[in-house]
Scaffold this motif. Sequence first.
Motif, PDB file in Angstrom:
ATOM      1  N   THR A  28      -4.337  -1.612 -10.571  1.00  0.00           N
ATOM      2  CA  THR A  28      -3.262  -2.562 -10.256  1.00  0.00           C
ATOM      3  C   THR A  28      -3.860  -3.741  -9.499  1.00  0.00           C
ATOM      4  N   LYS A  29      -3.019  -4.661  -9.079  1.00  0.00           N
ATOM      5  CA  LYS A  29      -3.499  -5.878  -8.442  1.00  0.00           C
ATOM      6  C   LYS A  29      -4.116  -5.647  -7.071  1.00  0.00           C
ATOM      7  N   GLN A  30      -3.787  -4.518  -6.423  1.00  0.00           N
ATOM      8  CA  GLN A  30      -4.288  -4.292  -5.069  1.00  0.00           C
ATOM      9  C   GLN A  30      -5.221  -3.093  -4.950  1.00  0.00           C
ATOM     10  N   GLN A  31      -5.439  -2.376  -6.040  1.00  0.00           N
ATOM     11  CA  GLN A  31      -6.328  -1.219  -5.964  1.00  0.00           C
ATOM     12  C   GLN A  31      -6.874  -0.851  -7.326  1.00  0.00           C
ATOM     13  N   LEU A  32      -8.052  -0.240  -7.310  1.00  0.00           N
ATOM     14  CA  LEU A  32      -8.668   0.301  -8.518  1.00  0.00           C
ATOM     15  C   LEU A  32      -9.146   1.706  -8.169  1.00  0.00           C
ATOM     16  N   ALA A  51      -5.840  -5.448  -0.282  1.00  0.00           N
ATOM     17  CA  ALA A  51      -4.391  -5.545  -0.091  1.00  0.00           C
ATOM     18  C   ALA A  51      -3.936  -6.986   0.085  1.00  0.00           C
ATOM     19  N   LYS A  52      -2.656  -7.212  -0.227  1.00  0.00           N
ATOM     20  CA  LYS A  52      -2.038  -8.517  -0.037  1.00  0.00           C
ATOM     21  C   LYS A  52      -1.813  -8.793   1.446  1.00  0.00           C
ATOM     22  N   CYS A  53      -1.489 -10.028   1.767  1.00  0.00           N
ATOM     23  CA  CYS A  53      -1.401 -10.446   3.159  1.00  0.00           C
ATOM     24  C   CYS A  53      -0.042 -10.164   3.801  1.00  0.00           C
ATOM     25  N   LEU A  61       1.296  -1.473  -3.008  1.00  0.00           N
ATOM     26  CA  LEU A  61       0.057  -0.716  -2.817  1.00  0.00           C
ATOM     27  C   LEU A  61       0.358   0.669  -2.267  1.00  0.00           C
ATOM     28  N   TRP A  62       1.230   0.753  -1.268  1.00  0.00           N
ATOM     29  CA  TRP A  62       1.564   2.065  -0.686  1.00  0.00           C
ATOM     30  C   TRP A  62       2.198   2.968  -1.743  1.00  0.00           C
ATOM     31  N   GLU A  63       3.005   2.397  -2.609  1.00  0.00           N
ATOM     32  CA  GLU A  63       3.618   3.185  -3.681  1.00  0.00           C
ATOM     33  C   GLU A  63       2.550   3.673  -4.668  1.00  0.00           C
ATOM     34  N   ASP A  64       1.568   2.818  -4.972  1.00  0.00           N
ATOM     35  CA  ASP A  64       0.471   3.226  -5.863  1.00  0.00           C
ATOM     36  C   ASP A  64      -0.288   4.415  -5.282  1.00  0.00           C
ATOM     37  N   VAL A  84      -4.147  -5.083   7.176  1.00  0.00           N
ATOM     38  CA  VAL A  84      -3.208  -4.690   8.215  1.00  0.00           C
ATOM     39  C   VAL A  84      -3.929  -3.713   9.131  1.00  0.00           C
ATOM     40  N   ILE A  85      -3.587  -3.749  10.396  1.00  0.00           N
ATOM     41  CA  ILE A  85      -4.193  -2.834  11.351  1.00  0.00           C
ATOM     42  C   ILE A  85      -3.414  -1.519  11.351  1.00  0.00           C
ATOM     43  N   MET A  86      -4.034  -0.482  11.914  1.00  0.00           N
ATOM     44  CA  MET A  86      -3.384   0.819  11.979  1.00  0.00           C
ATOM     45  C   MET A  86      -2.587   0.994  13.268  1.00  0.00           C
TER      46      MET A  86
END
Length: 314
Positions: A28-32, A51-53, A61-64, A84-86
Amino acid sequence: MRYINYNTNGQIWVFIKEGTSVGVISDTKQQLTLQLTLDNGYQFMVTMVYAKCTALERLCLWEDLYTIGLDFSLPWMVGGDFNVIMEEDEKISGLLVYPQEYEDFALSINSCELFDLHFIGNPFTWWKGKSDGECIFKRLDMVVINQALQDLFGHLEIQHLARTGSDHANLQWKLRLKKTKLALTRWSKAKYEDIFKQLLIREEIVKVKEHLFEEHLTSLNNRVLRQAQEEYNLYLYYEEEFWRQKASIQWYNEEDKNTKFFHRLVKGRRKRLALQRVLRSYGTWAEGEEEVLVEAVNFFQHQFIGVIVERILI
């Protein structure tokens, strides 16, 4: 031949050396996400992230990741630029960070039963600003794994390298197979078979022998029952040792027999990213890993001696 590939929008590139078989699981656009098979037959998944900004865009991405975690049970590593930070202490300077900005990230990681790897080097992997002015530092790049990958490989080391030619630091990780552990695992299964399966079988045998002895109170049936009970207790010990080692606990008393405690502790370790603080019994908050750890130890120790202590987890 080397394997070279990139994700659907060309923002994630991957180069894999010869001797590794590769299959694409998700793109997908944010992960492979790839499935790797080494020349020794070991298989695991690797997800590269860019990841996107914005928090809204990152929801995809989280759903993927959640879908991949549901569909596959292989050892799994996820790493890259999450943008994003944790938690709050992974940022210096700049605008305030609100929990809503990183709670989705923590929830996604926990839902996939992933956990953050310990790293070596500078804690901040991204910076913005001028050397003679105010700078913003964040930890945006990281690697998380599941327990299956931890069990498969030996020493997993993540190193934050120096930022050269980019505002992001490169991440370097090394995986070393636990050859000794894998050999011992195979030997253990061959000698003892599956501990949990054998435990259930031994429990049923004890029930049958108890019933037989109750109907015919003979010395022979008594000896048979005792032998079945000894075998059952032996596998109870194996089970408890298994969970004690998984929980990495050294401080418990040998007299305490509570396998469920170790089981809960192992599962709790996988979800530790969501645990930020606990409320002490006298009303103050324990924050940070060390304080929370002390409160957790006190809580279970009090349980063992029969003292009820209330805790509120956040």
